[in-house]
Enzyme design. Structure first.
Site, PDB file in Angstrom:
ATOM      1  N   ASP A   1       4.850   0.545  11.659  1.00 19.35           N
ATOM      2  CA  ASP A   1       3.592  -0.040  11.169  1.00 19.35           C
ATOM      3  C   ASP A   1       3.416  -1.499  11.584  1.00 19.35           C
ATOM      4  O   ASP A   1       2.349  -2.071  11.359  1.00 19.35           O
ATOM      5  CB  ASP A   1       3.508   0.070   9.640  1.00 19.35           C
ATOM      6  CG  ASP A   1       3.449   1.518   9.199  1.00 19.35           C
ATOM      7  OD1 ASP A   1       3.920   1.825   8.093  1.00 19.35           O
ATOM      8  OD2 ASP A   1       2.970   2.356   9.981  1.00 19.35           O
TER       9      ASP A   1
ATOM     10  N   CYS B   1      -4.382  13.031  12.051  1.00 15.53           N
ATOM     11  CA  CYS B   1      -5.236  11.852  12.243  1.00 15.53           C
ATOM     12  C   CYS B   1      -4.941  11.326  13.648  1.00 15.53           C
ATOM     13  O   CYS B   1      -4.175  11.901  14.386  1.00 15.53           O
ATOM     14  CB  CYS B   1      -4.945  10.795  11.199  1.00 15.53           C
ATOM     15  SG  CYS B   1      -3.309  10.158  11.387  1.00 15.53           S
TER      16      CYS B   1
ATOM     17  N   ARG C   1      -8.850   0.334   4.635  1.00 14.71           N
ATOM     18  CA  ARG C   1      -7.927   1.302   4.030  1.00 14.71           C
ATOM     19  C   ARG C   1      -6.562   0.675   3.800  1.00 14.71           C
ATOM     20  O   ARG C   1      -5.901   0.928   2.806  1.00 14.71           O
ATOM     21  CB  ARG C   1      -7.760   2.527   4.958  1.00 14.71           C
ATOM     22  CG  ARG C   1      -8.847   3.554   4.895  1.00 14.71           C
ATOM     23  CD  ARG C   1      -8.391   4.838   5.590  1.00 14.71           C
ATOM     24  NE  ARG C   1      -7.120   5.289   5.030  1.00 14.71           N
ATOM     25  CZ  ARG C   1      -6.261   6.072   5.692  1.00 14.71           C
ATOM     26  NH1 ARG C   1      -6.528   6.472   6.911  1.00 14.71           N
ATOM     27  NH2 ARG C   1      -5.138   6.458   5.121  1.00 14.71           N
TER      28      ARG C   1
ATOM     29  N   ARG D   1       0.621  14.908  12.297  1.00 14.97           N
ATOM     30  CA  ARG D   1       1.003  14.607  10.905  1.00 14.97           C
ATOM     31  C   ARG D   1       1.202  15.907  10.106  1.00 14.97           C
ATOM     32  O   ARG D   1       0.581  16.125   9.084  1.00 14.97           O
ATOM     33  CB  ARG D   1      -0.030  13.703  10.230  1.00 14.97           C
ATOM     34  CG  ARG D   1      -0.415  12.470  11.007  1.00 14.97           C
ATOM     35  CD  ARG D   1       0.604  11.344  10.976  1.00 14.97           C
ATOM     36  NE  ARG D   1       0.929  10.813   9.684  1.00 14.97           N
ATOM     37  CZ  ARG D   1       0.244   9.838   9.076  1.00 14.97           C
ATOM     38  NH1 ARG D   1      -0.854   9.381   9.611  1.00 14.97           N
ATOM     39  NH2 ARG D   1       0.637   9.373   7.924  1.00 14.97           N
TER      40      ARG D   1
ATOM     41  N   LYS E   1       0.857  -1.217   0.000  1.00 14.62           N
ATOM     42  CA  LYS E   1       0.000   0.000   0.000  1.00 14.62           C
ATOM     43  C   LYS E   1       0.877   1.245   0.000  1.00 14.62           C
ATOM     44  O   LYS E   1       0.652   2.186  -0.762  1.00 14.62           O
ATOM     45  CB  LYS E   1      -0.891   0.017   1.226  1.00 14.62           C
ATOM     46  CG  LYS E   1      -1.517   1.386   1.525  1.00 14.62           C
ATOM     47  CD  LYS E   1      -2.306   1.457   2.788  1.00 14.62           C
ATOM     48  CE  LYS E   1      -1.633   2.023   3.988  1.00 14.62           C
ATOM     49  NZ  LYS E   1      -1.468   3.467   4.046  1.00 14.62           N
ATOM     50  N   ASN E   2       1.933   1.245   0.828  1.00 14.83           N
ATOM     51  CA  ASN E   2       2.744   2.451   0.976  1.00 14.83           C
ATOM     52  C   ASN E   2       3.752   2.654  -0.135  1.00 14.83           C
ATOM     53  O   ASN E   2       4.487   3.648  -0.141  1.00 14.83           O
ATOM     54  CB  ASN E   2       3.417   2.472   2.345  1.00 14.83           C
ATOM     55  CG  ASN E   2       2.394   2.677   3.451  1.00 14.83           C
ATOM     56  OD1 ASN E   2       1.251   3.067   3.178  1.00 14.83           O
ATOM     57  ND2 ASN E   2       2.768   2.383   4.667  1.00 14.83           N
TER      58      ASN E   2
HETATM   59  C1  EPZ Z   1       4.479   6.974   5.720  1.00 18.25           C
HETATM   60  O1  EPZ Z   1       3.755   8.050   6.308  1.00 18.25           O
HETATM   61  C2  EPZ Z   1       3.508   5.801   5.685  1.00 18.25           C
HETATM   62  N1  EPZ Z   1       2.334   6.148   4.873  1.00 18.25           N
HETATM   63  C3  EPZ Z   1       3.065   5.463   7.118  1.00 18.25           C
HETATM   64  O2  EPZ Z   1       2.203   4.327   7.055  1.00 18.25           O
HETATM   65  C4  EPZ Z   1       4.314   5.094   7.921  1.00 18.25           C
HETATM   66  O3  EPZ Z   1       3.946   4.797   9.241  1.00 18.25           O
HETATM   67  C5  EPZ Z   1       5.296   6.279   7.895  1.00 18.25           C
HETATM   68  O4  EPZ Z   1       5.626   6.614   6.519  1.00 18.25           O
HETATM   69  C6  EPZ Z   1       6.593   5.978   8.639  1.00 18.25           C
HETATM   70  O5  EPZ Z   1       7.222   4.868   8.058  1.00 18.25           O
HETATM   71  C7  EPZ Z   1       2.431   6.097   3.529  1.00 18.25           C
HETATM   72  O6  EPZ Z   1       3.480   5.814   2.959  1.00 18.25           O
HETATM   73  C8  EPZ Z   1       1.180   6.404   2.752  1.00 18.25           C
HETATM   74  P1  EPZ Z   1       6.677  10.373   7.758  1.00 18.25           P
HETATM   75  P2  EPZ Z   1       4.377   9.552   6.296  1.00 18.25           P
HETATM   76  O7  EPZ Z   1       6.592  11.606   6.937  1.00 18.25           O
HETATM   77  O8  EPZ Z   1       5.089   9.791   5.026  1.00 18.25           O
HETATM   78  C9  EPZ Z   1       6.429  13.650  11.226  1.00 18.25           C
HETATM   79  C10 EPZ Z   1       0.260   3.082   7.522  1.00 18.25           C
HETATM   80  O9  EPZ Z   1      -0.292   2.633   8.534  1.00 18.25           O
HETATM   81  N2  EPZ Z   1       6.420  14.616  10.126  1.00 18.25           N
HETATM   82  O10 EPZ Z   1       7.888   9.513   7.680  1.00 18.25           O
HETATM   83  O11 EPZ Z   1       3.283  10.481   6.671  1.00 18.25           O
HETATM   84  C11 EPZ Z   1       5.165  12.798  11.239  1.00 18.25           C
HETATM   85  O12 EPZ Z   1       4.124  13.473  11.921  1.00 18.25           O
HETATM   86  C12 EPZ Z   1       0.846   4.488   7.527  1.00 18.25           C
HETATM   87  O13 EPZ Z   1       0.378   2.467   6.422  1.00 18.25           O
HETATM   88  C13 EPZ Z   1       6.532  15.975  10.438  1.00 18.25           C
HETATM   89  O14 EPZ Z   1       6.622  16.360  11.601  1.00 18.25           O
HETATM   90  O15 EPZ Z   1       5.412   9.441   7.494  1.00 18.25           O
HETATM   91  C14 EPZ Z   1       5.626  11.550  11.954  1.00 18.25           C
HETATM   92  O16 EPZ Z   1       5.602  11.790  13.341  1.00 18.25           O
HETATM   93  C15 EPZ Z   1       0.738   5.159   8.896  1.00 18.25           C
HETATM   94  N3  EPZ Z   1       6.540  16.873   9.410  1.00 18.25           N
HETATM   95  C16 EPZ Z   1       7.080  11.392  11.474  1.00 18.25           C
HETATM   96  O17 EPZ Z   1       7.482  12.689  11.003  1.00 18.25           O
HETATM   97  C17 EPZ Z   1       6.458  16.479   8.097  1.00 18.25           C
HETATM   98  O18 EPZ Z   1       6.486  17.354   7.203  1.00 18.25           O
HETATM   99  C18 EPZ Z   1       7.239  10.384  10.337  1.00 18.25           C
HETATM  100  O19 EPZ Z   1       6.399  10.789   9.290  1.00 18.25           O
HETATM  101  C19 EPZ Z   1       6.336  15.097   7.805  1.00 18.25           C
HETATM  102  C20 EPZ Z   1       6.328  14.178   8.838  1.00 18.25           C
END
Ligand code: EPZ
Length: 452
Positions: free
Chosen positions: A320, A120, A412, A125, A24-25
């Protein structure tokens, strides 16, 4: 008003050989990347999950022509007629990953208008890393709530050599900036980039499209801008998170499972933790030095030990898989601990697991789990995609029945995972009960008798 829930009943040990669908990701961001090339591309091994269907709706809203052959898991997208650069609040609020079209829209059309994504349940996020990176690359951003308008400032057409430093190896920010840089004149370097398998699958398809992207030591990605990218065909990598769910289903029910197309090299630390618990884990051998480790087999041990994990960016322990593993920890001997460092609020499944009788305490971002002999079925609510998986696995072993609400999270993230678990012998059904009074279960029993 119909009620929808997962109904899970204590099951015999699960056994089986299961084919994984695409990640999915990986598939969501890869669909977004197709905006970078005019023409018809085809993706294979595409899961039929709610998030994929939502992304298809987004692409259609932008003007793409989409055909999804669900049976063949083949998704064809023709982006020739894409004529919009705007992502509506409705779509953005349904799926945060919609922000991933920002980079491709900017690269192809020089502008993008996206509704700001909501947070969320697992955390705020924010998208500050995305926006800081775009600004560094010469993109001007104007907030006119609920939208954010982005455009390439006119004087950024001459080749700029940019280094974007990510404060945190954010998966989404790496992917968004990377896609934008493929068509930006000059060279772009992303420092402290995320290198999850799903990011590498995106790089793989982009290079097939004609991009020039190089991963370098020290979590650094170098992109040399090109003038044009071309449509392609691509098979999405197997979903390591679906693999984790199926492996843990076998562990928790003391069964066994074989995943012939699993990429063991995408989940080294997770597999090490299963071995540490005492489970027998075998991985496919390298046919040739560059060939990935294809295939995973597991035979569950009867008396698993507790383990400790700390989630983090790849190749650390994947956040995850934290919730599903916690279910296995709840039934292991002695003490286990989970420290969640990626999201600030991703321990909400603890409350639900304790309703089943699990012994778990939380202090800040750390959970301590004392193993118990038995869990007892009850009514639960899933709080995010991966929590829904952890609760469903718990229901397979809990005495009696477990009814899990919040199934939209389950749908989802997974492509009918309940069918794969049923194939392995799990007693799990997705129930749509307009009136549960006269709802029959597949075996002809009245549902209300079972959950009274
Ligand atoms: C991706 O989310 C995945 N989703 C998530 O999977 C996964 O948990 C995550 O990467 C970490 O591996 C998809 O790929 C669609 P991040 P993403 O940006 O890109 C903070 C699932 O269950 N952050 O690496 O949103 C953020 O809040 C989902 O399949 C900022 O602060 O993750 C988080 O605490 C859940 N500012 C951390 O960084 C930003 O601009 C990691 O987020 C971006 C992120």
């Amino acid at each position: 008003m119909s009620e929808r829930f997962l109904l899970v009943k204590q099951s015999q040990p699960l056994h089986g050989t299961v084919e994984l669908t695409g990640a999915k990701n990986a598939v969501l961001v890869i669909i977004a990347s197709l905006l970078l090339a005019e023409g018809k591309s085809t993706l294979y091994s595409v899961p039929n999950s709610a998030d994929v269907r939502c992304f298809i709706a987004l692409m259609t809203e932008l003007g793409a022509l989409v055909h999804f052959d669900v049976k063949l898991k083949a998704l064809t997208i023709d982006t020739t007629m894409v004529n919009s650069i705007e992502v509506s609040p409705e779509i953005m609020n349904k799926m945060r990953a919609s922000i991933l079209v920002m980079g491709p829209l900017l690269a192809r059309f020089g502008k993008a208008r996206v509704a700001l994504p909501g947070g969320c349940l697992i955390g705020a996020r924010p998208i500050n890393y995305h926006l800081q990176g775009f600004r560094k690359l010469g993109v001007s951003l104007i907030e006119d709530k609920p939208f954010l308008s982005a455009s390439i400032s006119t004087d950024s057409s001459n080749p700029i050599h940019d280094r974007v430093i990510l404060e945190y190896p954010s998966v989404g920010a790496t992917e968004n900036l990377l896609m934008y840089a493929t068509l930006k004149p000059g060279e772009t370097v992303i420092v402290n980039a995320a290198l999850e398998p799903e990011v590498l699958d995106l790089i793989d398809i982009l290079n097939k499209m004609g991009a020039k992207i190089y991963c370098e030591p020290g979590q650094l990605i170098r992109i040399i801008g090109v003038n044009k990218l071309n449509p392609v065909e691509h098979t999405v990598i197997p979903d390591r998170l679906e693999a984790g769910a199926l492996l843990l289903a076998a562990c928790i029910t003391k069964g066994s499972v074989h995943l012939p197309n699993a990429r063991a090299d995408h989940m080294d630390l997770f597999l090490e933790k299963l071995r540490e618990m005492g489970h027998e884990v075998y991985v496919g051998t390298h046919q040739t030095p560059l060939f990935p480790l294809l295939g995973i087999s597991l035979k569950a041990c009867q008396n698993p030990q507790g383990v400790s994990i700390k989630t983090g960016p790849y190749p650390g322990f994947p956040t995850d898989l934290q919730a599903p593993l916690m279910t296995a920890m709840a039934l292991s001997k002695d003490i286990s601990t989970v420290e969640e460092t990626v999201f600030e609020n991703r321990l909400m499944h603890v409350k639900e697991l304790t309703k089943l009788g699990a012994q778990i305490t939380v202090e800040g971002q750390k959970a301590t789990i004392r193993g118990v002999e038995k869990l007892y079925g009850t009514e639960l609510i899933a709080t995010d995609i991966r929590a829904s998986c952890g609760l469903a696995l718990a229901g397979l072993i809990a005495i009696g029945e477990t009814k899990i609400g919040g199934v939209h999270h389950w749908e989802r993230g997974y492509d009918k995972l309940e069918e794969k678990l049923r194939f392995m012998g799990g007693n799990i059904n997705l129930i749509e009960a307009s009136n549960i009074d006269n709802l029959m279960l597949p075996n002809g029993e009245l549902l209300k008798k079972r959950i009274a």
